[in-house]
Design a protein around this motif. Structure first.
Motif, mmCIF file in Angstrom:
data_model
loop_
_atom_site.group_PDB
_atom_site.id
_atom_site.type_symbol
_atom_site.label_atom_id
_atom_site.label_comp_id
_atom_site.label_asym_id
_atom_site.label_seq_id
_atom_site.Cartn_x
_atom_site.Cartn_y
_atom_site.Cartn_z
ATOM 1 N N VAL A 52 0.849 -1.189 0.000
ATOM 2 C CA VAL A 52 0.000 0.000 0.000
ATOM 3 C C VAL A 52 0.885 1.239 0.000
ATOM 4 O O VAL A 52 1.737 1.424 0.879
ATOM 5 C CB VAL A 52 -0.930 0.017 1.227
ATOM 6 C CG1 VAL A 52 -1.703 1.331 1.301
ATOM 7 C CG2 VAL A 52 -1.904 -1.159 1.165
ATOM 8 N N VAL A 53 0.684 2.087 -1.011
ATOM 9 C CA VAL A 53 1.469 3.326 -1.103
ATOM 10 C C VAL A 53 0.623 4.559 -0.788
ATOM 11 O O VAL A 53 1.166 5.653 -0.633
ATOM 12 C CB VAL A 53 2.117 3.473 -2.497
ATOM 13 C CG1 VAL A 53 3.040 2.301 -2.792
ATOM 14 C CG2 VAL A 53 1.074 3.631 -3.591
ATOM 15 N N TRP A 54 -0.695 4.375 -0.711
ATOM 16 C CA TRP A 54 -1.591 5.478 -0.361
ATOM 17 C C TRP A 54 -2.882 4.912 0.198
ATOM 18 O O TRP A 54 -3.467 3.998 -0.378
ATOM 19 C CB TRP A 54 -1.914 6.340 -1.581
ATOM 20 C CG TRP A 54 -2.856 7.475 -1.266
ATOM 21 C CD1 TRP A 54 -4.198 7.544 -1.545
ATOM 22 C CD2 TRP A 54 -2.533 8.688 -0.588
ATOM 23 N NE1 TRP A 54 -4.713 8.718 -1.086
ATOM 24 C CE2 TRP A 54 -3.718 9.447 -0.498
ATOM 25 C CE3 TRP A 54 -1.354 9.202 -0.056
ATOM 26 C CZ2 TRP A 54 -3.752 10.695 0.121
ATOM 27 C CZ3 TRP A 54 -1.390 10.453 0.557
ATOM 28 C CH2 TRP A 54 -2.571 11.186 0.634
ATOM 29 N N ASP A 55 -3.313 5.444 1.327
ATOM 30 C CA ASP A 55 -4.561 4.992 1.944
ATOM 31 C C ASP A 55 -5.248 6.193 2.572
ATOM 32 O O ASP A 55 -5.016 6.529 3.731
ATOM 33 C CB ASP A 55 -4.285 3.908 2.991
ATOM 34 C CG ASP A 55 -5.566 3.305 3.556
ATOM 35 O OD1 ASP A 55 -6.660 3.823 3.238
ATOM 36 O OD2 ASP A 55 -5.477 2.318 4.307
ATOM 37 N N ASN A 56 -6.110 6.841 1.792
ATOM 38 C CA ASN A 56 -6.844 7.995 2.305
ATOM 39 C C ASN A 56 -7.959 7.573 3.259
ATOM 40 O O ASN A 56 -8.431 8.378 4.068
ATOM 41 C CB ASN A 56 -7.427 8.801 1.147
ATOM 42 C CG ASN A 56 -7.782 10.216 1.555
ATOM 43 O OD1 ASN A 56 -6.906 11.024 1.824
ATOM 44 N ND2 ASN A 56 -9.077 10.505 1.611
ATOM 45 N N ASP A 57 -8.359 6.317 3.182
ATOM 46 C CA ASP A 57 -9.450 5.852 4.037
ATOM 47 C C ASP A 57 -9.061 5.820 5.514
ATOM 48 O O ASP A 57 -9.937 5.768 6.387
ATOM 49 C CB ASP A 57 -9.912 4.458 3.599
ATOM 50 C CG ASP A 57 -10.578 4.473 2.238
ATOM 51 O OD1 ASP A 57 -10.791 5.581 1.695
ATOM 52 O OD2 ASP A 57 -10.879 3.388 1.706
ATOM 53 N N THR A 58 -7.757 5.824 5.796
ATOM 54 C CA THR A 58 -7.336 5.839 7.197
ATOM 55 C C THR A 58 -7.723 7.136 7.899
ATOM 56 O O THR A 58 -7.602 7.233 9.120
ATOM 57 C CB THR A 58 -5.810 5.646 7.326
ATOM 58 O OG1 THR A 58 -5.135 6.692 6.611
ATOM 59 C CG2 THR A 58 -5.384 4.293 6.781
ATOM 60 N N TYR A 59 -8.180 8.126 7.133
ATOM 61 C CA TYR A 59 -8.580 9.401 7.720
ATOM 62 C C TYR A 59 -10.096 9.513 7.898
ATOM 63 O O TYR A 59 -10.618 10.605 8.127
ATOM 64 C CB TYR A 59 -8.068 10.560 6.861
ATOM 65 C CG TYR A 59 -6.567 10.660 6.859
ATOM 66 C CD1 TYR A 59 -5.885 11.179 7.953
ATOM 67 C CD2 TYR A 59 -5.818 10.205 5.776
ATOM 68 C CE1 TYR A 59 -4.501 11.259 7.973
ATOM 69 C CE2 TYR A 59 -4.431 10.277 5.775
ATOM 70 C CZ TYR A 59 -3.782 10.803 6.874
ATOM 71 O OH TYR A 59 -2.406 10.867 6.883
ATOM 72 N N SER A 60 -10.794 8.404 7.827
ATOM 73 C CA SER A 60 -12.249 8.441 7.979
ATOM 74 C C SER A 60 -12.666 8.947 9.356
ATOM 75 O O SER A 60 -13.776 9.463 9.528
ATOM 76 C CB SER A 60 -12.846 7.056 7.730
ATOM 77 O OG SER A 60 -12.324 6.108 8.647
ATOM 78 N N PHE A 61 -11.774 8.832 10.340
ATOM 79 C CA PHE A 61 -12.102 9.297 11.695
ATOM 80 C C PHE A 61 -12.335 10.805 11.738
ATOM 81 O O PHE A 61 -12.929 11.327 12.683
ATOM 82 C CB PHE A 61 -10.981 8.915 12.666
ATOM 83 C CG PHE A 61 -9.652 9.574 12.377
ATOM 84 C CD1 PHE A 61 -9.343 10.825 12.882
ATOM 85 C CD2 PHE A 61 -8.700 8.923 11.600
ATOM 86 C CE1 PHE A 61 -8.127 11.438 12.604
ATOM 87 C CE2 PHE A 61 -7.482 9.513 11.323
ATOM 88 C CZ PHE A 61 -7.198 10.779 11.829
ATOM 89 N N LEU A 62 -11.888 11.525 10.697
ATOM 90 C CA LEU A 62 -12.053 12.977 10.671
ATOM 91 C C LEU A 62 -13.496 13.408 10.463
ATOM 92 O O LEU A 62 -13.810 14.601 10.593
ATOM 93 C CB LEU A 62 -11.177 13.576 9.564
ATOM 94 C CG LEU A 62 -9.661 13.541 9.806
ATOM 95 C CD1 LEU A 62 -8.905 13.835 8.518
ATOM 96 C CD2 LEU A 62 -9.264 14.528 10.902
ATOM 97 N N ASP A 63 -14.378 12.474 10.152
ATOM 98 C CA ASP A 63 -15.796 12.820 9.971
ATOM 99 C C ASP A 63 -16.454 13.250 11.274
ATOM 100 O O ASP A 63 -17.518 13.864 11.270
ATOM 101 C CB ASP A 63 -16.558 11.627 9.386
ATOM 102 C CG ASP A 63 -16.186 11.359 7.936
ATOM 103 O OD1 ASP A 63 -15.657 12.284 7.285
ATOM 104 O OD2 ASP A 63 -16.415 10.232 7.466
ATOM 105 N N ALA A 64 -15.844 12.930 12.411
ATOM 106 C CA ALA A 64 -16.413 13.281 13.708
ATOM 107 C C ALA A 64 -16.063 14.717 14.085
ATOM 108 O O ALA A 64 -15.303 15.397 13.395
ATOM 109 C CB ALA A 64 -15.890 12.310 14.769
ATOM 110 N N ASP A 65 -16.641 15.179 15.208
ATOM 111 C CA ASP A 65 -16.276 16.498 15.739
ATOM 112 C C ASP A 65 -14.845 16.465 16.269
ATOM 113 O O ASP A 65 -14.309 15.401 16.597
ATOM 114 C CB ASP A 65 -17.226 16.892 16.869
ATOM 115 C CG ASP A 65 -18.632 17.168 16.368
ATOM 116 O OD1 ASP A 65 -18.768 17.493 15.164
ATOM 117 O OD2 ASP A 65 -19.580 17.053 17.171
ATOM 118 N N ALA A 66 -14.242 17.629 16.380
ATOM 119 C CA ALA A 66 -12.860 17.715 16.844
ATOM 120 C C ALA A 66 -12.728 17.161 18.257
ATOM 121 O O ALA A 66 -13.466 17.563 19.159
ATOM 122 C CB ALA A 66 -12.391 19.165 16.803
ATOM 123 N N PRO A 67 -11.792 16.260 18.468
ATOM 124 C CA PRO A 67 -11.557 15.712 19.814
ATOM 125 C C PRO A 67 -10.645 16.643 20.606
ATOM 126 O O PRO A 67 -9.987 17.533 20.033
ATOM 127 C CB PRO A 67 -10.849 14.386 19.513
ATOM 128 C CG PRO A 67 -10.075 14.672 18.266
ATOM 129 C CD PRO A 67 -10.914 15.648 17.466
#
Length: 625
Positions: A52-67
């Protein structure tokens, strides 16, 4: 050692940011979504070997409010940068975003498509081109434009074209004058050190998540696939130069010495669209990137932005760049470019004003405040560059590293200073005690300073190491600047888990092959271990058979010098004939038996020269001695 949650000091600061900053301004989200056509699902890109050279899906957690573990302003920026897919800028111009640190842009011509900035890696560029073709048709690539000489704007070129198509004249490669020289120098001369520090800056090896890497401000992270370079076939040399490519007229504006040593903007009259390369993006950029580079010129940068406004604004409907999302509408474009211009001009002018009053770079940076119009503009926030380190860069550009105080002219290095400070404070345990008190009071900067001295006294002191990691982590949680966050988290990670090295190497074979012979010899010269070579006096001829050229290498006083001269076996101790430049590099690395090499004369002289060449270390320590 485990990660810790944010302290109340950090959480309280973030609550204040939520009320103080204009989070009700959602124009950036509207613009980032405008023209959306399709996303890639999943947005995971692999190399031919399955890596794997690119995985934008690892940032899906950004859909939530700021922690509470992320500055809410940085969280906002990361949410915007993580958007991925194919977008229409205007009819005929399309971008794929979220497939790499940078954007790739497709401009439709009469018969094919012009590609602007083919990302970092072959694999990500190929995936972006495939997504474009899926929705816009199987158009052939007619040209590739490199906006500037940084690897995230050319490294993926083999994903959109081939050397064979360029050699056959089917694809033009267009770039600003001196592009190749600067591209290869940056990635070869100091490439090892820059790469190691880039592992901290971009956080490519950090875990993704609310307590880990959330992005880089300029984009999310760097891809890790194949990096290549095809040399330009068309050099743009002057502002106002116009070319018609595949039926599309392009008007160019030179902008050298700004965000990159070789950079240019360009305008498409047919589309009323202006490309600003990387000189106007939705963040404050770097005047001196934390990975290392030459200090950039904010005065010139501001001047080229003024020139772009004057030359193009009245006939432009959209401005787009090599990162982030476009801006539409003449009035908004002028406001955006003007504020970007004022940002760099203000940093330059006010730093110089204060240094001429006797303040040092660190003093100026500590209390430097931007005017309200810039503070309230999201695109002027320091997600990638920061006011603090940019002010110090301006000071460095004009005044150098020395602040004029003689007490700091000959300071001890950390390995010598650390133990002296620790002894003066009463020993390591006492230092840790003082640092823990600072930590509990929320003074993480002072705690980090103390614990830095502790690490350079005894890096194995468990309590100091653990508290230092915890301290850097809290500094990360509080940082609005993405690369500061990544630096702090990288330091904490290496204190806890050990050195993680360098994830990517940009000095690829195709990159190295573009080095001129003189640059190869320069690259070898900076690896000579001077003290070991003091007593050597060597003269060697190196002949490149593919170009029928000869260079005389001399090594005296620990200095390697090269000259282009006729071969002379009577005055050279040895003669080396190599089939290609690459074969010479293989010889320097110790390969004296493969094909493509002929050595005559005193082979011992050659071995003596090779024996004093040091190998760069891509995993040198940063946060420990």
């Amino acid at each position: 050692m485990q990660q810790k949650p944010p302290t109340e000091v950090i959480e309280s600061a973030h609550r204040e940011h939520l009320t103080a900053l204009p989070f009700d301004d959602t124009a950036d989200f509207d613009n980032a979504d405008r023209g959306f056509i399709a996303a890639s699902d999943p947005c995971v890109i692999k190399a031919a070997d399955g890596r794997v050279v690119w995985d934008n899906d690892t940032y899906s957690f950004l859909d939530a409010d700021a922690p509470p573990s992320v500055h809410p302003s940085l969280w906002r920026q990361s949410r915007l940068c993580a958007k991925q897919g194919l977008y229409e800028v205007v009819e005929g111009i399309y971008q794929v975003r979220g497939f790499d640190l940078s954007n790739i842009t497709f401009v439709e011509g009469d018969t094919g498509v012009i590609v602007i900035d083919p990302l970092i890696s072959t694999e990500t560029a190929a995936a972006a081109l495939a997504l474009y073709r899926e929705h816009r048709g199987n158009r052939a690539v007619s040209a590739v434009i490199y906006t500037h000489s940084h690897v995230d704007h050319f490294g993926g070129v083999l994903g959109v074209t081939s050397q064979a198509d360029v050699d056959a004249g089917r694809v033009a490669i267009i770039a600003p004058e001196h592009f190749t020289e600067h591209a290869v120098q940056e990635n070869v001369y100091a490439g090892t050190a820059m790469g190691r520090r880039a592992s901290y800056m971009y956080g490519a090896l950090l875990a993704r998540g609310p307590q880990g890497q959330v992005g880089c401000g300029l984009g999310q992270v760097t891809s890790t696939g194949e990096v290549a370079l095809i040399v330009p076939t068309v050099d743009i040399r002057q502002t106002g130069e116009t070319h018609t490519v595949d039926g599309v007229e392009i008007e160019f504006q030179m902008a050298p010495g700004t965000e990159a040593p070789a950079e240019m903007h360009f305008y498409f009259p047919k589309f009323r669209a202006l490309c600003m390369a990387e000189n106007a993006t939705h963040n404050l950029h770097n005047l001196l990137t934390l990975r290392g580079a030459l200090v950039r010129d904010p005065h010139g940068w501001a001047g080229y932005l003024t020139e772009a406004i004057d030359a193009f604004a009245d006939r432009t409907d959209v401005v787009f760049a090599s990162h982030h999302w476009p801006t539409w509408g003449r009035d908004r474009i002028v406001e955006y470019l003007s504020l970007q211009r004022d940002l760099y001009a203000y940093l330059h002018d006010q730093t110089l004003r204060q240094l001429n009053q006797g303040f040092t770079g660190i003093e100026i940076a500590e209390d430097f405040a931007l005017p309200p119009a810039l503070q309230n503009a999201w695109h002027a926030h320091g997600y990638y560059g920061s006011v603090s380190h940019n002010v110090k860069a301006v000071y460095q550009r004009y005044m150098g590293w020395f602040d004029g105080n003689p007490g700091r002219l000959w300071a001890h290095p950390p390995q010598a200073a650390g133990p002296r400070y620790v002894e003066a404070m009463g020993g390591l345990d006492r230092v840790v005690e003082i640092a823990r008190g600072a930590f509990e009071q929320g003074d993480y900067r002072w705690a980090a300073t103390l614990l830095d001295h502790a690490m350079f006294t005894d890096e194995h002191h468990g309590a100091a190491r653990e508290l230092y990691a915890d301290t850097l982590e809290q500094l990360a949680y509080g940082a609005e600047n993405a690369v500061w966050r990544n630096f702090f988290l990288s330091g904490a990670t290496e204190l806890r888990d050990g050195n993680f090295g360098t994830p990517t190497q940009t000095a690829s074979t195709s990159m190295v092959m573009q080095l001129a012979p003189e640059q190869i010899f320069d690259a070898l010269a900076i690896t000579v271990n001077g003290p070991r070579a003091w007593d050597l006096d060597i003269a060697i001829d190196v002949t490149f058979l593919d170009t029928d050229t000869n260079y005389r290498l001399t090594l005296r006083n620990g200095v390697m010098v090269h000259r282009k001269v006729a071969a002379d076996a009577t005055s050279a101790q040895a003669t080396v004939k190599v089939a290609t430049k690459l074969r010479l590099l293989a010889l320097a690395a110790g390969d004296d038996s493969s094909l493509g090499l002929d050595i005559s004369g005193d082979t011992g002289a050659l071995q003596s020269l090779i024996g004093v060449l040091d190998r760069p270390d891509p995993a040198f320590n940063i946060v420990t001695p």
